[in-house]
Structure formats: structure tokens, C-alpha cells
Motif scaffolding. Structure first.
Motif, PDB file in Angstrom:
ATOM      1  N   SER A  65       0.742  -0.955   0.065  1.00 14.31           N
ATOM      2  CA  SER A  65       0.040  -0.045   0.084  1.00 14.31           C
ATOM      3  C   SER A  65       0.827   1.201  -0.045  1.00 14.31           C
ATOM      4  N   CYS A  66       1.138   1.641   1.141  1.00 10.28           N
ATOM      5  CA  CYS A  66       1.846   2.972   1.494  1.00 10.28           C
ATOM      6  C   CYS A  66       3.129   3.079   0.617  1.00 10.28           C
ATOM      7  N   TYR A  67       3.994   1.875   1.026  1.00  9.32           N
ATOM      8  CA  TYR A  67       5.623   1.914   0.363  1.00  9.32           C
ATOM      9  C   TYR A  67       5.498   1.693  -1.356  1.00  9.32           C
ATOM     10  N   GLU A  71       6.664   4.591  -3.975  1.00 12.83           N
ATOM     11  CA  GLU A  71       7.756   4.016  -4.847  1.00 12.83           C
ATOM     12  C   GLU A  71       7.430   4.482  -6.232  1.00 12.83           C
ATOM     13  N   GLU A  72       6.098   4.260  -6.513  1.00 12.85           N
ATOM     14  CA  GLU A  72       5.373   4.565  -7.998  1.00 12.85           C
ATOM     15  C   GLU A  72       5.555   5.687  -8.324  1.00 12.85           C
ATOM     16  N   ILE A  73       5.147   6.917  -7.200  1.00 15.43           N
ATOM     17  CA  ILE A  73       5.255   8.216  -7.406  1.00 15.43           C
ATOM     18  C   ILE A  73       6.657   8.688  -7.898  1.00 15.43           C
ATOM     19  N   ILE A  74       7.623   8.272  -7.037  1.00 17.58           N
ATOM     20  CA  ILE A  74       9.058   8.523  -7.324  1.00 17.58           C
ATOM     21  C   ILE A  74       9.630   8.240  -8.594  1.00 17.58           C
ATOM     22  N   ILE A  75       9.002   7.043  -8.972  1.00 16.55           N
ATOM     23  CA  ILE A  75       9.620   6.624 -10.585  1.00 16.55           C
ATOM     24  C   ILE A  75       8.651   7.510 -11.462  1.00 16.55           C
ATOM     25  N   ASP A  76       7.445   7.879 -11.320  1.00 18.98           N
ATOM     26  CA  ASP A  76       6.632   8.664 -12.076  1.00 18.98           C
ATOM     27  C   ASP A  76       7.339  10.019 -12.110  1.00 18.98           C
ATOM     28  N   GLY A  78      10.537  10.858 -11.981  1.00 13.68           N
ATOM     29  CA  GLY A  78      11.637  10.685 -12.567  1.00 13.68           C
ATOM     30  C   GLY A  78      13.012  10.871 -11.447  1.00 13.68           C
ATOM     31  N   LEU A  79      12.699  10.295 -10.257  1.00 12.99           N
ATOM     32  CA  LEU A  79      13.663  10.645  -9.234  1.00 12.99           C
ATOM     33  C   LEU A  79      14.102   9.281  -8.741  1.00 12.99           C
ATOM     34  N   ASP A  80      13.912   8.310  -9.390  1.00 10.81           N
ATOM     35  CA  ASP A  80      14.428   7.025  -8.630  1.00 10.81           C
ATOM     36  C   ASP A  80      15.744   6.635  -8.942  1.00 10.81           C
ATOM     37  N   ASP A  81      16.571   7.695  -9.795  1.00 15.71           N
ATOM     38  CA  ASP A  81      18.148   7.630  -9.915  1.00 15.71           C
ATOM     39  C   ASP A  81      18.599   8.393  -8.566  1.00 15.71           C
ATOM     40  N   ARG A  82      17.891   9.234  -7.940  1.00 11.59           N
ATOM     41  CA  ARG A  82      18.278   9.921  -6.948  1.00 11.59           C
ATOM     42  C   ARG A  82      17.768   9.431  -5.310  1.00 11.59           C
ATOM     43  N   VAL A  83      16.630   8.629  -5.489  1.00 12.35           N
ATOM     44  CA  VAL A  83      15.915   8.205  -4.199  1.00 12.35           C
ATOM     45  C   VAL A  83      16.107   7.018  -4.165  1.00 12.35           C
ATOM     46  N   ARG A  84      16.377   6.323  -3.132  1.00 10.05           N
ATOM     47  CA  ARG A  84      16.572   4.852  -2.772  1.00 10.05           C
ATOM     48  C   ARG A  84      15.309   4.413  -2.299  1.00 10.05           C
ATOM     49  N   CYS A  85      14.592   3.364  -2.859  1.00  8.67           N
ATOM     50  CA  CYS A  85      13.539   2.687  -2.244  1.00  8.67           C
ATOM     51  C   CYS A  85      14.176   1.275  -1.761  1.00  8.67           C
ATOM     52  N   ILE A  86      14.366   1.322  -0.232  1.00  2.70           N
ATOM     53  CA  ILE A  86      14.916   0.039   0.262  1.00  2.70           C
ATOM     54  C   ILE A  86      13.801  -1.194   0.821  1.00  2.70           C
ATOM     55  N   THR A  87      14.064  -2.391   0.485  1.00  2.00           N
ATOM     56  CA  THR A  87      12.573  -3.159   0.806  1.00  2.00           C
ATOM     57  C   THR A  87      13.229  -3.826   2.250  1.00  2.00           C
ATOM     58  N   SER A  88      14.319  -4.150   2.511  1.00  2.00           N
ATOM     59  CA  SER A  88      14.643  -4.495   3.911  1.00  2.00           C
ATOM     60  C   SER A  88      15.831  -4.104   4.619  1.00  2.00           C
ATOM     61  N   PRO A  89      15.443  -3.391   5.721  1.00  2.00           N
ATOM     62  CA  PRO A  89      14.050  -3.092   6.147  1.00  2.00           C
ATOM     63  C   PRO A  89      13.663  -1.893   5.362  1.00  2.00           C
ATOM     64  N   MET A  90      12.140  -1.766   5.109  1.00  2.00           N
ATOM     65  CA  MET A  90      11.491  -1.103   4.324  1.00  2.00           C
ATOM     66  C   MET A  90      11.941   0.377   4.826  1.00  2.00           C
ATOM     67  N   GLN A  91      12.453   1.116   3.796  1.00  2.00           N
ATOM     68  CA  GLN A  91      12.724   2.665   3.973  1.00  2.00           C
ATOM     69  C   GLN A  91      12.962   3.302   2.711  1.00  2.00           C
ATOM     70  N   SER A  98      17.167  13.153   4.099  1.00  2.00           N
ATOM     71  CA  SER A  98      15.638  12.857   4.664  1.00  2.00           C
ATOM     72  C   SER A  98      15.488  11.322   4.132  1.00  2.00           C
ATOM     73  N   LYS A  99      14.410  10.672   5.272  1.00  2.00           N
ATOM     74  CA  LYS A  99      14.163   9.381   5.048  1.00  2.00           C
ATOM     75  C   LYS A  99      12.719   9.077   5.586  1.00  2.00           C
ATOM     76  N   ILE A 100      12.027   8.130   4.851  1.00  2.00           N
ATOM     77  CA  ILE A 100      10.715   7.503   5.154  1.00  2.00           C
ATOM     78  C   ILE A 100      11.118   6.283   5.834  1.00  2.00           C
ATOM     79  N   ILE A 101      10.576   6.107   7.241  1.00  2.00           N
ATOM     80  CA  ILE A 101      10.367   4.835   7.837  1.00  2.00           C
ATOM     81  C   ILE A 101       8.935   4.296   7.781  1.00  2.00           C
ATOM     82  N   PHE A 102       8.964   2.968   7.934  1.00  2.00           N
ATOM     83  CA  PHE A 102       7.776   2.543   8.223  1.00  2.00           C
ATOM     84  C   PHE A 102       7.350   1.252   9.327  1.00  2.00           C
ATOM     85  N   LYS A 103       6.200   1.557   9.984  1.00  2.00           N
ATOM     86  CA  LYS A 103       5.977   0.712  11.078  1.00  2.00           C
ATOM     87  C   LYS A 103       4.567   0.519  11.322  1.00  2.00           C
ATOM     88  N   GLY A 104       4.181  -0.739  11.878  1.00  2.00           N
ATOM     89  CA  GLY A 104       2.811  -1.210  12.076  1.00  2.00           C
ATOM     90  C   GLY A 104       2.499  -1.149  13.770  1.00  2.00           C
TER      91      GLY A 104
END
Length: 448
Positions: A65-67, A71-76, A78-91, A98-104
């Protein structure tokens, strides 16, 4: 760096507004609120070095959902070459630090390690528990940056904490914001909270076929139609007491005093830790089949001796209290203390029979002074089983005031009440209406 992104006009002002601490977005299905919140976060984190926290009730639902949306908007963009979407751990990490972290919220222990979070997005906030929301408020802190919390949800029941917190003033028992005003104005600011409402019409990228599907809900599920199509809070499910209404206290007293022969009843449900001691005074117009609720006592975490002091007026007046017979020791204690109390009859199926009895009243009119009774009964709905079928003797909440009404009506039948000769002096006093209720009166073997 210039970033271009096409957005829906309904959300343009919201995306660039950072004047307030809280942003509460509610809307129907497909309104694009989550998409524009994600866009807002990305732009802000490029602008300022911040740590943002994205939260859902269940951690495992975040990846899809959120992640994935971020990621979709970052690619759209054209920022995916500068912004890193890391899956493990999600951030998600930005070039400026700056960074975005995810928690439940299903793993609250992991929140304790979070530091310097200045921006929080709670997606589907109605699914998060109120205790979790308050915990997140405590995690929102930074020594220098302005703090912001964004909450998004599809509207649910008005019993949900997010409606009560953002629309109702629990201390004054009135509106912070009438939700009808929000539906009309679409954007409203109250103090430090920015309210935003949206529906599918606000999403110009939606196909017409999707909106048509939402419209079809009106024919088979009116509750879902209100939520999904209209984006409005309300009652989810079938109301138990559709004839329940609230009137000003003085109006209720005037109506009771106008009844030629009124029946007075008192009922009490016992509780302590999570349940409540609920004691109600009722008046019955048996001719018109109207039940009046005009006085309440409602508290928990009270020992019997303390409760006895707070309801001591019942000992003085000797009003009969019909109480929960499942607590014989409690009833015995009150009787020893001088209260006129007895246990109401319970039997297999009594919950269903008592519910049907109350539903047979043409009207149930509650005094505006009985705030807890109103909160429990006005929007009380039936519970449903795993197949979605209605359970006739179970409800959306545990309504202690409803139980008190059951006990109060023990021995009374709405449809066929036996004729009793009444003492006119008792009626003329207007029991409990101009002072305290008089002694429960016995005559000819009947008690009322």
C-alpha cells in the motif's frame, strides 16, 4: 531542482499547505487522497531534511500500500535515480538525508527506537487503536522543525475514535466540527487542524466505469454506498433502536409530567474495570407506549461502598432498583446497606426477549442530560457473524445502559401490561422530577 507532477485540483492547495500541525483527510473510495498525501510527503522531504514515519495498524499491509505507492510516484517523477527505495528493512532515503520509515502498530515495541520524527502519516487511521494514536503523538518530536501529523481514512462509524477525537469535544459534549459542514465546504480549518473531504468526483483520472460501480452500491448496500461513494461518517449496520431520539432535558420532564398515569422504573447494571456501573431512571407512558430516560449514573473502577455513597439518594427514597441477578453478592451488599434492590430475572434467551421488549416501544425519548446513554444507544447496531448475518442478541459494543433498561423493565410487558390501580399522590409528586423519586409503592401484591 524542478519537479513536475500532475495532480487533481481538489488537492493542489493541500499539497503545498504546511501551516498546521494536523491534517485530517477523509473521503470515499478512489478519491486519490492517499496518492496526494504521498506526493506531499515526497516534496516536503526534498525541501527539508526530515525523518517521516508512515504507519498502518498491521505492518504486513504497508508494503503493498503506502510503500508501493510512494515508490510508484518517485518513479513517475523521474526521481528513482536519486531516491533509494529499500525493501529490507523498508525505508526510503533522499539525497539530502531525509528518510521515510515504516512501522505497524501491531508491533508497538519497535516504536520505542524512533527518534527525531517530525512528520507522521497514519494511513487508514480508523483501523489504528486510540491508544496507538496517542502513543504516536508522543513519538512526534524534533528540537527545531515544525511538527506535522497527517491522518487519512475512509469514513466509518461515528463510534470510531477518529470521529470522536476530531469532530466531537468529549469534555463539552458538543461538536468541534459538524461533519455535515465539512461535506459542504470540503476544506475546513479548526484551530491547528486542517480538515479535507473528497469523493470520486475529485479524482479526474478515474474512469467513469469505476464511478458507475460505486453508484450501484446504493441498490444493494446503503451503508457501503455512504462510505465508498459519499465519503461520509454514519452508522454501519442495522440500528437496534431506530425509534431512539434525544430531547432537551426540560422537554422530557414536561412530557413525563403530562402523562396521566406514569410508571417509574429503575435499573442497574454492575461493572468495575472495563464495564460500568450503570443506573437509569425511566418513566413509561403505557398508553402511548413511550419510554422516557431522564436520569443516569455511569461510572467504573468504583468499589461498591463508594458507589453506595454516590447513589445514596436511592436509599433515602427507597426507590426499587432492579439489578443484574448475575451479581447476587453485590445485590446482597446493597440490601444490607438499606437499598431497595432486587435481582431481575434471567433465563436462556432473556437477552433476545429483553431486546425485543424494548424495541416494541413506539418511541424511546432520552434526556439530553444522559450523555452516556445517548453515546451507547443512539447509534447502537447489531453485531454480525462471520457470514455477515445479523446476531439478534449481540451488538457492536457492550451497552451497559441497555442492560440497565432490560433490568428496569423486568416484569413489565410493553404490549400487554396488566391494569393496576395507582395511588394518585405518587403520580402527582412527579417522581424524581421535582426533587427525588418517592418510595416504591406496593399495593395488592403488585410492585411498581
Amino acid at each position: 531542482m524542478q519537479i513536475e507532477k500532475e495532480v487533481n485540483p481538489r488537492f493542489e492547495e493541500f499539497i503545498f499547505n504546511w501551516d498546521y500541525k494536523n491534517y485530517f483527510l477523509v473521503g470515499g473510495y478512489g478519491s486519490s487522497k492517499s496518492y496526494h498525501i504521498a506526493t506531499k510527503l515526497i516534496l516536503k522531504l526534498f525541501e527539508e531534511k526530515r525523518t517521516a514515519l508512515v504507519v498502518r495498524e498491521v505492518y504486513d499491509t504497508i508494503r503493498d500500500s503506502c510503500y508501493s505507492l510512494l515508490e510508484e510516484i518517485i518513479i513517475d517523477m523521474g526521481l528513482d535515480d536519486r531516491v533509494r527505495c529499500i525493501t529490507s528493512p523498508m525505508q526510503i532515503r533522499f539525497p539530502n538525508g531525509s528518510k521515510i520509515i515504516f512501522k505497524g502498530m501491531d508491533k508497538p515495541a519497535k516504536l520505542k527506537s524512533i527518534n527525531n520524527v517530525s512528520l507522521i502519516w497514519i494511513e487508514e487511521c480508523s483501523e489504528v487503536k486510540y491508544a496507538g494514536f496517542k502513543e504516536l503523538i508522543g513519538r512526534l518530536r524534533h528540537p527545531s522543525l515544525k511538527l506535522h501529523m497527517i491522518l487519512s481514512t475512509n469514513p466509518v462509524s461515528k463510534n470510531n475514535w477518529c470521529y470522536k477525537h476530531f469532530f466531537m469535544d468529549n469534555k463539552k459534549k458538543n461538536f468541534i466540527l459538524d461533519d455535515k459542514e465539512l461535506y459542504k465546504e470540503k476544506t475546513v480549518v479548526v484551530k491547528d487542524t486542517y480538515y479535507h473531504h473528497s469523493t470520486a468526483e475529485d479524482n479526474l483520472f478515474l474512469p467513469k466505469s469505476y464511478i458507475a460501480q460505486l453508484e450501484e452500491m446504493k441498490t444493494y448496500d446503503i451503508d457501503l454506498y455512504r462510505i465508498a461513494r459519499k465519503g461520509q461518517f454514519g452508522v454501519n449496520g442495522t440500528k437496534v433502536l431506530p425509534q431512539f431520539e434525544v430531547k432537551e432535558h426540560y422537554e422530557v420532564l414536561e412530557a413525563i409530567n403530562a402523562i396521566k398515569k406514569v410508571l417509574y422504573k429503575n435499573g442497574m447494571d454492575f461493572g468495575f474495570e472495563t464495564s460500568y456501573n450503570s443506573l437509569l431512571r425511566l418513566a413509561i407512558d403505557d398508553t402511548q407506549k413511550i419510554l422516557y430516560i431522564y436520569w443516569e449514573y455511569y461510572k467504573n473502577k468504583m468499589t461498591d461502598d463508594k458507589t453506595a455513597i454516590e447513589i445514596s439518594e436511592f436509599k433515602e427514597t427507597q426507590e426499587l432498583i432492579s439489578a443484574d441477578s448475575a451479581e447476587p453478592k453485590t445485590i446482597k451488599y446493597y440490601k444490607q446497606e438499606g437499598f431497595n434492590m432486587r435481582g431481575a430475572k434471567k433465563f436462556p434467551g432473556s437477552r433476545l426477549q429483553n431486546t425485543k421488549k424494548v424495541k416494541r416501544f413506539r418511541k424511546i425519548i432520552c434526556s439530553s442530560n444522559c450523555l452516556n446513554t445517548i453515546e451507547e444507544l443512539q447509534d447502537l447496531t447489531y453485531a454480525t457473524d462471520k457470514n455477515g448475518d445479523q446476531i439478534e442478541d449481540d451488538f457492536s459494543i457492550d451497552p451497559h445502559t441497555f442492560s440497565a433498561i432490560w433490568y428496569a423493565l423486568d416484569g413489565y410487558e410493553v404490549s400487554n401490561f396488566k391494569e393496576i390501580k395507582y395511588d394518585e399522590q405518587i403520580y402527582n409528586k412527579g417522581m424524581g422530577l421535582s426533587g427525588k423519586q418517592p418510595v416504591s409503592y406496593k399495593k395488592g401484591g403488585s410492585v411498581f
